[in-house]
Design a protein around this motif. Structure first.
Motif, short mmCIF file in Angstrom:
data_model
loop_
_atom_site.label_atom_id
_atom_site.label_comp_id
_atom_site.label_asym_id
_atom_site.label_seq_id
_atom_site.Cartn_x
_atom_site.Cartn_y
_atom_site.Cartn_z
N VAL A 4 17.38 40.00 10.35
CA VAL A 4 18.66 39.54 11.17
C VAL A 4 19.54 38.73 10.09
O VAL A 4 19.11 37.93 9.52
CB VAL A 4 18.42 38.55 12.40
CG1 VAL A 4 20.00 38.14 12.95
CG2 VAL A 4 17.42 39.31 13.37
N THR A 6 23.17 37.03 9.47
CA THR A 6 24.53 36.33 10.11
C THR A 6 25.58 36.43 8.83
O THR A 6 25.01 36.37 7.68
CB THR A 6 24.44 34.78 10.40
OG1 THR A 6 24.43 34.04 9.36
CG2 THR A 6 23.20 34.79 11.44
N LEU A 62 22.48 35.57 20.19
CA LEU A 62 21.64 35.47 19.23
C LEU A 62 20.10 35.80 19.67
O LEU A 62 19.36 36.07 19.04
CB LEU A 62 21.72 33.84 18.50
CG LEU A 62 22.81 33.74 17.83
CD1 LEU A 62 22.96 31.96 17.42
CD2 LEU A 62 22.97 34.41 16.42
N ASP A 63 19.90 35.08 20.95
CA ASP A 63 18.49 35.46 21.37
C ASP A 63 18.11 36.85 21.45
O ASP A 63 16.99 37.57 21.15
CB ASP A 63 18.21 34.83 22.89
CG ASP A 63 18.38 33.55 22.91
OD1 ASP A 63 18.06 32.77 21.74
OD2 ASP A 63 18.58 33.01 24.00
N MET A 66 17.60 38.41 17.91
CA MET A 66 16.57 37.88 16.96
C MET A 66 15.17 38.12 17.81
O MET A 66 14.11 37.80 17.05
CB MET A 66 16.60 36.25 16.95
CG MET A 66 17.71 35.79 16.02
SD MET A 66 17.54 33.98 15.53
CE MET A 66 19.22 33.73 14.90
N ALA A 69 12.12 39.47 15.62
CA ALA A 69 12.76 39.31 14.05
C ALA A 69 11.41 38.79 13.24
O ALA A 69 10.83 37.96 13.48
CB ALA A 69 13.91 38.69 14.17
N VAL A 72 15.33 35.74 9.42
CA VAL A 72 16.71 35.49 9.73
C VAL A 72 17.60 34.97 8.22
O VAL A 72 17.02 33.84 7.68
CB VAL A 72 17.13 34.46 10.74
CG1 VAL A 72 18.48 34.20 10.97
CG2 VAL A 72 16.57 34.99 12.17
N HIS A 74 20.62 33.45 7.09
CA HIS A 74 21.94 32.98 7.65
C HIS A 74 23.16 32.87 6.29
O HIS A 74 22.88 31.94 5.76
CB HIS A 74 21.51 31.54 8.29
CG HIS A 74 23.01 30.98 8.69
ND1 HIS A 74 23.88 31.50 9.51
CD2 HIS A 74 23.22 29.45 8.70
CE1 HIS A 74 24.92 30.73 9.85
NE2 HIS A 74 24.27 29.46 9.58
N VAL A 99 22.17 29.05 15.39
CA VAL A 99 21.12 30.09 14.37
C VAL A 99 19.97 29.38 14.52
O VAL A 99 18.76 30.17 14.78
CB VAL A 99 21.86 30.29 13.10
CG1 VAL A 99 20.67 31.25 12.46
CG2 VAL A 99 23.03 31.20 13.49
N ALA A 103 16.44 30.90 16.38
CA ALA A 103 15.17 31.30 15.49
C ALA A 103 13.99 30.58 16.06
O ALA A 103 12.86 31.07 16.03
CB ALA A 103 15.47 30.82 14.03
N VAL A 108 10.85 32.99 14.97
CA VAL A 108 10.97 33.80 13.85
C VAL A 108 10.13 33.08 12.58
O VAL A 108 10.67 31.96 12.39
CB VAL A 108 12.69 34.05 13.52
CG1 VAL A 108 12.71 34.68 12.20
CG2 VAL A 108 13.26 34.55 14.65
N VAL A 111 13.33 31.66 7.89
CA VAL A 111 14.67 31.29 7.68
C VAL A 111 15.24 31.25 6.38
O VAL A 111 14.57 30.50 5.74
CB VAL A 111 15.14 30.24 8.75
CG1 VAL A 111 16.59 29.99 8.53
CG2 VAL A 111 14.84 30.53 10.16
#
Length: 349
Positions: A4, A6, A62-63, A66, A69, A72, A74, A99, A103, A108, A111
């Motif tokens: 994911v 952003t 976002l839910d 993600m 995932a 993430v 960001h 975010v 996560a 997730v 990050v």
């Protein structure tokens, strides 16, 4: 892997998407931005979710994005209008909280946060590594925002030891596709296009620059390559990303000019006057980021990621200058020259 991203339609996001698209491994990439781009490469291989990260309904979007995932990345960040600090804080700080919380809820495992060398305190002439204090460039709204979010990220990592957390700190990220947006962010409305073309064509014999200026650039594709390597290795911690150093003479030689080094305070004062008159988007704080951010040592990225920039700073500067001279637009709304006209915000703000 499901990744994911952003801010996937922006300058750094474009480099990251190209890196994942070119990788031999099979990736499912989910992009999050306010205005999903048209289905052209590399955006056409991405599943898009429209989301304003600072809005109350962001957690729901976002839910969904993600779920399941593997990582993430960001990158979302609002740069302007810096005169509207509350608006910036809503997107940059509150958006990052959204975010990170999403996560955590989705569990997730990795990050990766896009920060900047502007998070570092000013230093001397020697490059700094990732242990240098992250107290920011004084007076820079952008730098202070990065400092605040990095502090939040450290708390998040401490509270969620099961999530691997990495931070990238690139210097100025260059590419032709970002040129129109750079004009909107820093040079509009009064810097004439013909003056940039004269500079590109080597027809400006003298180039005024701050005394002692040294800068590093990095290409968006090289940043994308670093992010790909971080995700593949589930790497943690901070990574400086930059190419070699260009001094004033090197910058002037790029445009066949002679550098005229002026006291930094004089040039900063001139920028301040133009900014207060709303004649350019470049603020004194942004001038400080460009002139007072430290040079960085990229040894950690080279050793732990096997990363090295494929384009040097001269190549980056040449590509960016050519793009500025042509007002080259990018393939997304975030990379267009009218990017500051959304939500009722005029370009001059």
């Amino acid at each position: 892997m499901k990744i994911v991203v952003t801010g996937a339609s922006g300058n750094v996001g474009l480099g990251v998407l190209r890196a994942f698209a070119a990788d031999s491994e099979d990736h499912s990439v989910v992009g999050i931005c306010r205005r999903p781009p048209d289905p052209v490469a590399p955006f056409d291989a991405v599943t898009w979710h429209a989301c304003d990260l600072g809005s109350d309904d962001a957690p729901d979007v976002l839910d969904e994005a993600m779920a399941d995932a593997d990582a993430v990345v960001h990158l979302a960040w609002m740069f302007q209008p810096i005169r509207q600090g509350q608006r910036l804080h809503r997107t940059n700080y509150k958006g990052t909280v959204a975010v990170l919380e999403a996560a955590r809820r989705a569990r997730v495992p990795h990050v990766v946060h896009g920060s900047s060398i502007a998070a570092y305190a000013p230093a001397g002439e020697h490059p700094v590594d990732e242990t240098w204090p992250t107290t920011g460039v004084p007076g820079s709204v952008y730098g202070c925002g990065k400092v605040e979010v990095e502090a939040m990220l450290r708390r998040f990592a401490a509270q969620n030891p099961d999530i691997a957390v990495a931070v990238i700190r690139p210097t100025l990220v260059a590419q032709r596709a970002a040129s129109a947006s750079f004009l909107a962010l820093f040079f509009d409305p009064v810097v004439p296009q013909w003056s940039i073309r004269l500079l590109r064509d080597g027809k400006v014999p003298l180039l005024p620059l701050p005394h002692g200026l040294e800068v590093q650039l990095v290409h968006a594709d090289d940043v994308g390559d670093a992010v790909l390597r971080i995700v593949q290795r589930r790497a943690t911690g901070a990574f400086n990303l930059a190419a070699d150093t260009l001094d004033a003479a090197g910058l002037a030689a790029l445009v066949q000019a002679r550098a005229v080094e002026l006291p930094g305070i004089v040039m900063r004062s001139a920028v301040g006057v133009l900014w207060r008159l709303r004649l350019v988007g470049l603020s004194p704080g942004w001038f400080d980021v460009g002139t007072r951010s430290p040079l960085v040592d990229t040894s950690r990225a080279r050793a732990e990621l096997g990363w090295a920039p494929r384009k040097n700073s001269t190549d980056c500067a040449r590509e960016q200058l050519a793009g500025l001279a042509d007002a080259a637009p990018g393939p997304s709304a975030a990379l267009r020259r009218d990017r500051l006209k959304d939500a009722g915000t005029a370009r001059l703000t």
